[in-house]
Motif scaffolding. Structure first.
Motif, PDB file in Angstrom:
ATOM      1  N   GLN A   1      70.892  54.421 -58.832  1.00  0.00           N
ATOM      2  CA  GLN A   1      72.268  54.287 -59.306  1.00  0.00           C
ATOM      3  C   GLN A   1      72.311  53.229 -60.397  1.00  0.00           C
ATOM      4  OE1 GLN A   1      74.928  52.316 -56.539  1.00  0.00           O
ATOM      5  NE2 GLN A   1      76.733  53.413 -57.292  1.00  0.00           N
ATOM      6  N   HIS A   2      73.057  53.494 -61.441  1.00  0.00           N
ATOM      7  CA  HIS A   2      73.330  52.441 -62.415  1.00  0.00           C
ATOM      8  C   HIS A   2      74.386  51.507 -61.842  1.00  0.00           C
ATOM      9  CE1 HIS A   2      71.722  54.665 -66.182  1.00  0.00           C
ATOM     10  NE2 HIS A   2      70.896  53.715 -65.820  1.00  0.00           N
ATOM     11  N   VAL A   3      74.114  50.202 -61.889  1.00  0.00           N
ATOM     12  CA  VAL A   3      75.070  49.208 -61.402  1.00  0.00           C
ATOM     13  C   VAL A   3      75.328  48.204 -62.523  1.00  0.00           C
ATOM     14  CG1 VAL A   3      74.438  49.434 -58.970  1.00  0.00           C
ATOM     15  CG2 VAL A   3      73.224  47.785 -60.414  1.00  0.00           C
ATOM     16  N   PRO A   4      76.513  47.608 -62.554  1.00  0.00           N
ATOM     17  CA  PRO A   4      76.827  46.651 -63.640  1.00  0.00           C
ATOM     18  C   PRO A   4      75.996  45.385 -63.516  1.00  0.00           C
ATOM     19  CG  PRO A   4      78.581  46.677 -62.005  1.00  0.00           C
ATOM     20  CD  PRO A   4      77.655  47.802 -61.650  1.00  0.00           C
ATOM     21  N   ALA A   5      75.356  44.999 -64.593  1.00  0.00           N
ATOM     22  CA  ALA A   5      74.511  43.805 -64.583  1.00  0.00           C
ATOM     23  C   ALA A   5      75.304  42.554 -64.261  1.00  0.00           C
ATOM     24  CB  ALA A   5      73.820  43.651 -65.938  1.00  0.00           C
ATOM     25  N   ALA A   6      76.567  42.520 -64.682  1.00  0.00           N
ATOM     26  CA  ALA A   6      77.371  41.319 -64.435  1.00  0.00           C
ATOM     27  C   ALA A   6      77.544  41.056 -62.949  1.00  0.00           C
ATOM     28  CB  ALA A   6      78.737  41.477 -65.102  1.00  0.00           C
ATOM     29  N   GLY A   7      77.557  42.107 -62.154  1.00  0.00           N
ATOM     30  CA  GLY A   7      77.737  41.929 -60.719  1.00  0.00           C
ATOM     31  C   GLY A   7      76.452  41.885 -59.941  1.00  0.00           C
ATOM     32  N   PHE A   8      75.305  42.164 -60.591  1.00  0.00           N
ATOM     33  CA  PHE A   8      74.040  42.237 -59.872  1.00  0.00           C
ATOM     34  C   PHE A   8      72.951  41.376 -60.505  1.00  0.00           C
ATOM     35  CE2 PHE A   8      76.311  45.813 -58.241  1.00  0.00           C
ATOM     36  CZ  PHE A   8      75.829  45.996 -56.951  1.00  0.00           C
ATOM     37  N   SER A   9      73.322  40.443 -61.339  1.00  0.00           N
ATOM     38  CA  SER A   9      72.338  39.491 -61.855  1.00  0.00           C
ATOM     39  C   SER A   9      71.902  38.579 -60.713  1.00  0.00           C
ATOM     40  CB  SER A   9      72.940  38.650 -62.976  1.00  0.00           C
ATOM     41  OG  SER A   9      73.981  37.820 -62.464  1.00  0.00           O
ATOM     42  N   GLN A  10      70.852  37.821 -60.915  1.00  0.00           N
ATOM     43  CA  GLN A  10      70.359  36.941 -59.858  1.00  0.00           C
ATOM     44  C   GLN A  10      71.432  35.962 -59.404  1.00  0.00           C
ATOM     45  OE1 GLN A  10      66.772  35.094 -61.232  1.00  0.00           O
ATOM     46  NE2 GLN A  10      65.563  36.972 -61.115  1.00  0.00           N
ATOM     47  N   GLU A  11      72.140  35.373 -60.370  1.00  0.00           N
ATOM     48  CA  GLU A  11      73.171  34.400 -60.018  1.00  0.00           C
ATOM     49  C   GLU A  11      74.326  35.075 -59.294  1.00  0.00           C
ATOM     50  OE1 GLU A  11      76.104  31.071 -62.132  1.00  0.00           O
ATOM     51  OE2 GLU A  11      74.608  32.150 -63.315  1.00  0.00           O
ATOM     52  N   ALA A  12      74.758  36.243 -59.790  1.00  0.00           N
ATOM     53  CA  ALA A  12      75.871  36.949 -59.168  1.00  0.00           C
ATOM     54  C   ALA A  12      75.517  37.385 -57.753  1.00  0.00           C
ATOM     55  CB  ALA A  12      76.263  38.157 -60.021  1.00  0.00           C
ATOM     56  N   LEU A  13      74.282  37.854 -57.574  1.00  0.00           N
ATOM     57  CA  LEU A  13      73.868  38.274 -56.239  1.00  0.00           C
ATOM     58  C   LEU A  13      73.834  37.104 -55.267  1.00  0.00           C
ATOM     59  CD1 LEU A  13      71.044  40.901 -56.866  1.00  0.00           C
ATOM     60  CD2 LEU A  13      73.244  41.271 -55.735  1.00  0.00           C
ATOM     61  N   ARG A  14      73.337  35.971 -55.727  1.00  0.00           N
ATOM     62  CA  ARG A  14      73.296  34.800 -54.845  1.00  0.00           C
ATOM     63  C   ARG A  14      74.703  34.441 -54.375  1.00  0.00           C
ATOM     64  NH1 ARG A  14      69.137  32.773 -58.288  1.00  0.00           N
ATOM     65  NH2 ARG A  14      70.727  31.735 -59.575  1.00  0.00           N
ATOM     66  N   GLU A  15      75.650  34.501 -55.286  1.00  0.00           N
ATOM     67  CA  GLU A  15      77.026  34.154 -54.930  1.00  0.00           C
ATOM     68  C   GLU A  15      77.642  35.200 -54.007  1.00  0.00           C
ATOM     69  OE1 GLU A  15      79.138  33.639 -58.549  1.00  0.00           O
ATOM     70  OE2 GLU A  15      78.105  31.772 -59.111  1.00  0.00           O
ATOM     71  N   ARG A  16      77.429  36.470 -54.325  1.00  0.00           N
ATOM     72  CA  ARG A  16      78.054  37.525 -53.530  1.00  0.00           C
ATOM     73  C   ARG A  16      77.440  37.633 -52.138  1.00  0.00           C
ATOM     74  NH1 ARG A  16      77.551  42.889 -56.720  1.00  0.00           N
ATOM     75  NH2 ARG A  16      78.820  43.647 -54.984  1.00  0.00           N
ATOM     76  N   LEU A  17      76.123  37.541 -52.065  1.00  0.00           N
ATOM     77  CA  LEU A  17      75.459  37.734 -50.778  1.00  0.00           C
ATOM     78  C   LEU A  17      75.512  36.497 -49.907  1.00  0.00           C
ATOM     79  CD1 LEU A  17      72.397  39.911 -51.829  1.00  0.00           C
ATOM     80  CD2 LEU A  17      74.738  40.587 -51.239  1.00  0.00           C
ATOM     81  N   ALA A  18      75.975  35.390 -50.455  1.00  0.00           N
ATOM     82  CA  ALA A  18      76.183  34.209 -49.624  1.00  0.00           C
ATOM     83  C   ALA A  18      77.412  34.391 -48.739  1.00  0.00           C
ATOM     84  CB  ALA A  18      76.344  32.963 -50.488  1.00  0.00           C
ATOM     85  N   ASP A  19      78.294  35.302 -49.149  1.00  0.00           N
ATOM     86  CA  ASP A  19      79.472  35.620 -48.344  1.00  0.00           C
ATOM     87  C   ASP A  19      79.107  36.716 -47.355  1.00  0.00           C
ATOM     88  OD1 ASP A  19      82.551  35.549 -47.998  1.00  0.00           O
ATOM     89  OD2 ASP A  19      82.090  37.676 -48.299  1.00  0.00           O
ATOM     90  N   ARG A  20      79.338  36.447 -46.074  1.00  0.00           N
ATOM     91  CA  ARG A  20      78.897  37.374 -45.029  1.00  0.00           C
ATOM     92  C   ARG A  20      79.539  38.745 -45.165  1.00  0.00           C
ATOM     93  NH1 ARG A  20      78.774  36.142 -38.489  1.00  0.00           N
ATOM     94  NH2 ARG A  20      77.910  38.160 -37.870  1.00  0.00           N
ATOM     95  N   ARG A  21      80.833  38.782 -45.467  1.00  0.00           N
ATOM     96  CA  ARG A  21      81.504  40.070 -45.588  1.00  0.00           C
ATOM     97  C   ARG A  21      80.950  40.882 -46.756  1.00  0.00           C
ATOM     98  NH1 ARG A  21      87.983  39.003 -44.458  1.00  0.00           N
ATOM     99  NH2 ARG A  21      87.780  38.347 -42.261  1.00  0.00           N
ATOM    100  N   THR A  22      80.694  40.209 -47.864  1.00  0.00           N
ATOM    101  CA  THR A  22      80.139  40.907 -49.023  1.00  0.00           C
ATOM    102  C   THR A  22      78.739  41.412 -48.724  1.00  0.00           C
ATOM    103  OG1 THR A  22      81.426  39.487 -50.499  1.00  0.00           O
ATOM    104  CG2 THR A  22      79.602  40.708 -51.475  1.00  0.00           C
ATOM    105  N   LEU A  23      77.945  40.588 -48.053  1.00  0.00           N
ATOM    106  CA  LEU A  23      76.596  41.001 -47.673  1.00  0.00           C
ATOM    107  C   LEU A  23      76.645  42.232 -46.780  1.00  0.00           C
ATOM    108  CD1 LEU A  23      73.547  40.635 -47.425  1.00  0.00           C
ATOM    109  CD2 LEU A  23      73.959  38.948 -45.619  1.00  0.00           C
ATOM    110  N   GLU A  24      77.520  42.220 -45.780  1.00  0.00           N
ATOM    111  CA  GLU A  24      77.632  43.358 -44.872  1.00  0.00           C
ATOM    112  C   GLU A  24      78.078  44.607 -45.612  1.00  0.00           C
ATOM    113  OE1 GLU A  24      80.247  42.098 -41.797  1.00  0.00           O
ATOM    114  OE2 GLU A  24      78.713  40.942 -40.718  1.00  0.00           O
ATOM    115  N   SER A  25      78.998  44.450 -46.574  1.00  0.00           N
ATOM    116  CA  SER A  25      79.465  45.597 -47.345  1.00  0.00           C
ATOM    117  C   SER A  25      78.336  46.200 -48.175  1.00  0.00           C
ATOM    118  CB  SER A  25      80.623  45.163 -48.252  1.00  0.00           C
ATOM    119  OG  SER A  25      81.051  46.235 -49.053  1.00  0.00           O
ATOM    120  N   CYS A  26      77.554  45.342 -48.825  1.00  0.00           N
ATOM    121  CA  CYS A  26      76.421  45.818 -49.630  1.00  0.00           C
ATOM    122  C   CYS A  26      75.368  46.481 -48.745  1.00  0.00           C
ATOM    123  CB  CYS A  26      75.806  44.668 -50.410  1.00  0.00           C
ATOM    124  SG  CYS A  26      76.824  44.059 -51.766  1.00  0.00           S
TER     125      CYS A  26
END
Length: 271
Positions: free
Chosen positions: A52-77
């Motif tokens: 799947q193509h995903v937006p780089a702005a939401g899946f860069s290393q920094e963005a992933l660290r921030e998003r996956l640090a949140d438990r709900r976001t991690l569970e959703s992903c």
């Protein structure tokens, strides 16, 4: 995460799963990660990947660290990833890839898959027609003994504030710990028997790290967390092999599955 995301990259290629070239297709009824493009297949030599193509702005290393640090976001992903893998595995033998396996573009993804082609083919051969079952064993904490009732005529005992009271308290603490140790040791012995019984009907087995009290609660300890690879349709044999251990006092046994064989994609111990 694979690769480094340059600032001008608009999309990345997210790889969910790998199948053999024949018979693989993009699953229907699931959408992958929110904000991404349509799920599709990517040919790579003797393999086909679902990507799947995903937006780089939401899946860069920094963005992933921030998003996956949140438990709900991690569970959703994680749920989105698992939904795609499960849908692919429903129609073809599938090697699931880890969450957020990302490449700069399709060509980088294709090159990486072709370079690791034999490992994927070996994994596909290993899991063909097989599914994963999870087995967890817990030692249940001993129940507190009920207080002995006093007769109405008997006066309540007066606690002694002297040194003897302190010794009595330490003895009670020591006694509770010893009882807990006995429960845990007995459960550990049962867990080894459970593992042996499951291995007897499995093709391969893997012992996983036991969950700590933050996941199991203070009322029980996990003494076995294991995965077993079985031919599809062999659930009954496994249930029958484990049935005697469901009646062991002080032990709780959980069986779950069938799952996509995540635990065996990278190899496994023989049963």
């Amino acid at each position: 995460m694979t690769g480094t995301v340059p600032l001008d990259t608009t999309t990345l290629t997210c790889v969910f799963a790998v199948c053999r070239a024949r018979g693989a297709k993009a699953p229907e009824g699931v959408s992958g990660h929110a904000g991404g493009g349509a799920l599709r297949t990517l040919s790579a030599g003797r393999l086909t990947a679902v990507v799947q193509h995903v937006p780089a702005a939401g899946f860069s290393q920094e963005a992933l660290r921030e998003r996956l640090a949140d438990r709900r976001t991690l569970e959703s992903c994680a749920r989105a990833h698992h939904a795609v893998v499960s849908a692919v595995a429903a129609v073809a033998d599938t090697v699931p890839l880890p969450l957020a396996t990302l490449y700069l573009d399709d060509e980088r993804a294709r090159s990486a898959l072709v370079g690791d082609e034999q490992r994927f083919l070996d994994a596909l051969e290993r899991i063909a027609g097989r599914v994963e079952w999870g087995v967890k064993v817990y030692a249940a904490a001993p129940r507190a003994r009920p207080a002995q009732p006093r007769t109405p005529s008997a006066p309540a005992p007066t606690p002694s504030p002297g040194p003897g009271a302190g010794r009595a308290y330490l003895e009670r603490v020591r006694s509770r710990r010893q009882e807990q140790d006995r429960f845990r040791d007995a459960a550990l012995r049962t867990a080894e028997r459970v593992d042996s019984a499951a291995r007897a009907v499995a093709v391969a087995a893997r012992r996983l790290r036991a969950h700590g009290p933050e996941a199991t609660g203070g009322h029980r300890w996990q003494v076995l967390n294991a995965a077993y690879l079985l031919p599809a349709g062999q659930e009954r044999r496994l249930r029958e092999a484990l049935a005697p251990y469901r009646r062991v006092p002080g032990v709780e046994l959980e069986l779950s599955g069938p799952w996509v064989p995540y635990s065996f994609a990278e190899g496994s111990a023989p049963a």
